[in-house]
Design a protein around this motif. Structure first.
Motif, PDB file in Angstrom:
ATOM      1  N   GLY A   1      13.300   5.148   1.247  1.00 22.62           N
ATOM      2  CA  GLY A   1      14.136   4.108   0.675  1.00 22.62           C
ATOM      3  C   GLY A   1      13.898   2.734   1.250  1.00 22.62           C
ATOM      4  N   ASP A   2      13.059   2.613   2.305  1.00 24.84           N
ATOM      5  CA  ASP A   2      12.779   1.299   2.884  1.00 24.84           C
ATOM      6  C   ASP A   2      11.967   0.453   1.919  1.00 24.84           C
ATOM      7  N   PRO A   3      12.337  -0.821   1.711  1.00 25.93           N
ATOM      8  CA  PRO A   3      11.512  -1.729   0.901  1.00 25.93           C
ATOM      9  C   PRO A   3      10.264  -2.130   1.687  1.00 25.93           C
ATOM     10  N   VAL A   4       9.141  -2.208   1.000  1.00 24.98           N
ATOM     11  CA  VAL A   4       7.882  -2.559   1.654  1.00 24.98           C
ATOM     12  C   VAL A   4       7.065  -3.440   0.720  1.00 24.98           C
ATOM     13  N   TRP A   5       6.053  -4.056   1.280  1.00 26.41           N
ATOM     14  CA  TRP A   5       5.057  -4.755   0.477  1.00 26.41           C
ATOM     15  C   TRP A   5       3.821  -3.876   0.405  1.00 26.41           C
ATOM     16  N   ALA A   6       3.431  -3.476  -0.813  1.00 26.86           N
ATOM     17  CA  ALA A   6       2.247  -2.643  -0.985  1.00 26.86           C
ATOM     18  C   ALA A   6       1.019  -3.532  -1.155  1.00 26.86           C
ATOM     19  N   LYS A   7      -0.127  -3.036  -0.696  1.00 28.30           N
ATOM     20  CA  LYS A   7      -1.359  -3.834  -0.767  1.00 28.30           C
ATOM     21  C   LYS A   7      -2.550  -2.918  -0.979  1.00 28.30           C
ATOM     22  N   MET A   8      -3.383  -3.264  -1.978  1.00 27.26           N
ATOM     23  CA  MET A   8      -4.656  -2.587  -2.211  1.00 27.26           C
ATOM     24  C   MET A   8      -5.745  -3.634  -2.265  1.00 27.26           C
ATOM     25  N   LYS A   9      -6.921  -3.250  -1.827  1.00 30.63           N
ATOM     26  CA  LYS A   9      -8.039  -4.170  -1.797  1.00 30.63           C
ATOM     27  C   LYS A   9      -8.359  -4.656  -3.216  1.00 30.63           C
ATOM     28  N   GLY A  10      -8.445  -5.975  -3.341  1.00 25.06           N
ATOM     29  CA  GLY A  10      -8.745  -6.546  -4.649  1.00 25.06           C
ATOM     30  C   GLY A  10      -7.526  -6.896  -5.466  1.00 25.06           C
ATOM     31  N   PHE A  11      -6.311  -6.557  -4.984  1.00 23.16           N
ATOM     32  CA  PHE A  11      -5.083  -6.845  -5.712  1.00 23.16           C
ATOM     33  C   PHE A  11      -4.126  -7.628  -4.814  1.00 23.16           C
ATOM     34  N   SER A  12      -3.297  -8.434  -5.416  1.00 18.59           N
ATOM     35  CA  SER A  12      -2.270  -9.147  -4.658  1.00 18.59           C
ATOM     36  C   SER A  12      -1.183  -8.184  -4.232  1.00 18.59           C
ATOM     37  N   PRO A  13      -0.492  -8.454  -3.093  1.00 20.08           N
ATOM     38  CA  PRO A  13       0.604  -7.571  -2.655  1.00 20.08           C
ATOM     39  C   PRO A  13       1.728  -7.528  -3.693  1.00 20.08           C
ATOM     40  N   TRP A  14       2.414  -6.393  -3.772  1.00 19.92           N
ATOM     41  CA  TRP A  14       3.548  -6.264  -4.685  1.00 19.92           C
ATOM     42  C   TRP A  14       4.668  -5.496  -3.979  1.00 19.92           C
ATOM     43  N   PRO A  15       5.915  -5.758  -4.317  1.00 21.09           N
ATOM     44  CA  PRO A  15       7.035  -5.083  -3.649  1.00 21.09           C
ATOM     45  C   PRO A  15       7.135  -3.629  -4.083  1.00 21.09           C
ATOM     46  N   GLY A  16       7.528  -2.766  -3.159  1.00 20.19           N
ATOM     47  CA  GLY A  16       7.681  -1.360  -3.451  1.00 20.19           C
ATOM     48  C   GLY A  16       8.750  -0.736  -2.585  1.00 20.19           C
ATOM     49  N   VAL A  17       8.924   0.565  -2.696  1.00 20.58           N
ATOM     50  CA  VAL A  17       9.911   1.291  -1.912  1.00 20.58           C
ATOM     51  C   VAL A  17       9.288   2.622  -1.498  1.00 20.58           C
ATOM     52  N   VAL A  18       9.623   3.091  -0.309  1.00 24.15           N
ATOM     53  CA  VAL A  18       9.061   4.320   0.223  1.00 24.15           C
ATOM     54  C   VAL A  18       9.764   5.513  -0.424  1.00 24.15           C
ATOM     55  N   VAL A  19       8.991   6.444  -0.989  1.00 25.22           N
ATOM     56  CA  VAL A  19       9.532   7.656  -1.605  1.00 25.22           C
ATOM     57  C   VAL A  19       8.743   8.851  -1.101  1.00 25.22           C
ATOM     58  N   MET A  20       9.297  10.033  -1.298  1.00 20.74           N
ATOM     59  CA  MET A  20       8.598  11.250  -0.934  1.00 20.74           C
ATOM     60  C   MET A  20       7.492  11.534  -1.958  1.00 20.74           C
ATOM     61  N   PRO A  21       6.312  11.952  -1.521  1.00 24.24           N
ATOM     62  CA  PRO A  21       5.240  12.265  -2.481  1.00 24.24           C
ATOM     63  C   PRO A  21       5.570  13.519  -3.282  1.00 24.24           C
ATOM     64  N   HIS A  22       5.161  13.506  -4.552  1.00 22.54           N
ATOM     65  CA  HIS A  22       5.355  14.682  -5.404  1.00 22.54           C
ATOM     66  C   HIS A  22       4.250  15.678  -5.133  1.00 22.54           C
ATOM     67  N   ARG A  23       4.622  16.929  -4.902  1.00 22.58           N
ATOM     68  CA  ARG A  23       3.608  17.958  -4.695  1.00 22.58           C
ATOM     69  C   ARG A  23       3.040  18.489  -5.995  1.00 22.58           C
ATOM     70  N   THR A  24       3.786  18.353  -7.114  1.00 23.96           N
ATOM     71  CA  THR A  24       3.327  18.820  -8.421  1.00 23.96           C
ATOM     72  C   THR A  24       3.593  17.736  -9.444  1.00 23.96           C
ATOM     73  N   ASN A  25       3.159  17.982 -10.636  1.00 21.95           N
ATOM     74  CA  ASN A  25       3.404  17.068 -11.754  1.00 21.95           C
ATOM     75  C   ASN A  25       4.589  17.527 -12.581  1.00 21.95           C
ATOM     76  N   SER A  26       5.604  18.069 -11.888  1.00 21.78           N
ATOM     77  CA  SER A  26       6.743  18.608 -12.621  1.00 21.78           C
ATOM     78  C   SER A  26       7.478  17.535 -13.391  1.00 21.78           C
ATOM     79  N   ARG A  27       7.471  16.300 -12.850  1.00 19.80           N
ATOM     80  CA  ARG A  27       8.174  15.229 -13.547  1.00 19.80           C
ATOM     81  C   ARG A  27       7.494  14.919 -14.888  1.00 19.80           C
ATOM     82  N   VAL A  28       6.155  14.937 -14.867  1.00 18.15           N
ATOM     83  CA  VAL A  28       5.422  14.694 -16.109  1.00 18.15           C
ATOM     84  C   VAL A  28       5.727  15.792 -17.124  1.00 18.15           C
TER      85      VAL A  28
END
Length: 443
Positions: free
Chosen positions: A11-38
């Motif tokens: 739930g912590d707010p963070v600034w995400a950054k990938m090479k070649g892209f400008s930073p964008w705001p995000g939030v920390v979440v638990m990774p999905h182990r499956t594609n059940s949401r899809v």
């Protein structure tokens, strides 16, 4: 700087950054182990289409609601742990918190789910167009047309064969019989043959039997592939072709197909003629078609009485391929014109104009011609009885585009018209009249 400063909590707010892209705001979440949401999203979409509730989704929502109640009873809120503890736990949360977090994710986004339902409803909210039953082929084989009776036809003493008793073939065979020609017929479905036998025709079991029985055989089927199958297939035309036989291809084909058939017939010693026809069901039955002919000149002369019976004019255009090209050029003009007529009538209806008034005004202008007036009347009536099948027009437009590709000739309007006819065909109007293209333009 200690390593504790680099640890984040769910739930912590963070600034995400990938090479070649400008930073964008995000939030920390638990990774999905499956594609059940899809999978859940797909199930929800399918449920919206079928009108049924997603059992799995409902169960998860109920479970999520119960877990939220338990969490509230223990003093926690949706935004964080109990207020009795000011310090949040660091590092990876325990499994129980992960389960609660996933249940809240499934249950909380009500606005998102509502907007998705609205989007899906908008997508599916289209006018329903009923697909009418395929039109029946009604033809009077006994009564001669007034035009045929006015012609002074001296029927040839040769035996003629005819392969294919569709919309166009039926009318042509009728006029051949009524003008005194001896005709042997074959059709893929034998139900249609009975009426022609009663009207005076002979029946053959296979295409090769027709060739063996007759001096000159005509062929008029649905498309180039069907034409090739008659010639090269089992019990086909080539089996009985010899130096005493003539073969006339009346199917609307491209020049390459016609030349392939011509070569095969010639190698067996036979004579070949391509005779492309311009007209519709009414012209075929009245004997007022326009016949475009190319190939063996002696065979053209031997078929004169037949061409006189089925058409009002016949044109000899030289070597094999020229008649096919001429026919596709004319079909291109007709197809583009009919697509424009359909769009104009749809625009008039949407603008609140009476389509009948549009046709009355059009009749007084330079656009006054039988084809436009007849198709306009069919659009107003809404029945679309078949005089020229829509799927045959779409096939001819496709062949015209192929010819344009070979010649490097741009055909942008033909390409657009082809897509319009193709869509109308997909709506279920392939066997109806070309005027049914209006359905695609209207909806």
């Amino acid at each position: 700087m200690s390593s504790e400063q680099f640890k984040f909590r769910i739930g912590d707010p963070v600034w995400a950054k990938m090479k070649g892209f400008s930073p964008w705001p995000g939030v920390v979440v638990m990774p999905h182990r499956t594609n059940s949401r899809v999978a859940d999203d797909d199930a929800e979409f399918d449920a919206l289409i079928s009108g049924k509730q997603s059992v799995k989704k409902s169960a998860k929502k109920e479970a999520g609601g119960r877990k939220r109640n338990i969490s509230e009873d223990s003093g926690s809120t949706a935004s964080g742990p109990s207020s009795s503890t000011n310090k949040k736990p660091r590092g990876r949360p325990p499994l129980k918190q992960k389960v609660d977090d996933s249940s809240e994710r499934d249950a909380s986004p009500v606005p998102y789910s509502s907007s998705k339902k609205a989007a899906v409803s908008g997508l599916l909210d289209r006018p329903s167009v009923l697909r009418p039953a395929s039109p029946a082929l009604g033809i009077d084989l006994v009564t001669s047309s007034q035009t045929l009776r006015e012609k002074d036809i001296q029927p040839s003493k040769l035996n003629f064969g005819f392969l294919g008793l569709g919309i166009m073939g039926s009318g042509m065979v009728k006029n051949l019989l009524n003008s005194g020609h001896q005709v042997t017929v074959w059709n893929r479905t034998t139900d249609k043959v009975k009426d022609f036998v009663e009207a005076g025709a002979k029946e053959a079991l296979t295409p090769s039997d027709v060739i063996a029985e007759c001096d000159i055989t005509f062929s008029c089927v649905s498309d180039p592939q069907a034409a090739k199958d008659l010639v090269f297939g089992n019990c086909g035309v080539l089996q009985e072709i010899n130096t005493t036989k003539g073969y006339v291809e009346m199917t609307s084909v491209d020049s390459d197909t016609s030349q392939d058939i011509a070569e095969a017939i010639s190698l067996k010693g036979g004579r070949y003629l391509e005779a492309q026809i311009q007209g519709s069901k009414c012209q075929a039955q009245d004997g007022t078609l326009v016949v475009l002919v190319a190939g063996d000149r002696s065979l053209f002369d031997d078929c004169q009485s037949c061409f006189q019976a089925i058409g009002k004019n016949s044109f000899y255009l030289g070597e094999v391929g020229n008649a096919s090209k001429m026919n596709l050029v004319l079909q291109t003009m007709i197809g583009v014109t009919l697509a424009g007529l359909a769009e104009g009538m749809a625009l008039a209806d949407r603008a609140g104009l009476q389509q009948k008034d549009v046709m009355e005004v059009l009749e007084l202008t330079g656009l006054n011609c039988p084809a436009i007036l007849q198709k306009g009347k069919a659009i107003i009536d809404g029945g679309f009885p078949t005089h020229q099948p829509l799927q045959h027009m779409q096939k001819d437009l496709k062949l015209s585009l192929n010819m344009g590709d070979q010649l490097e000739q741009p055909l942008p309007l033909t390409a657009s018209a082809n897509e319009v006819f193709k869509h109308a065909k997909r709506l279920g109007y392939g066997e109806h009249d070309v005027s049914a293209v209006y359905i695609r333009a209207r909806f």
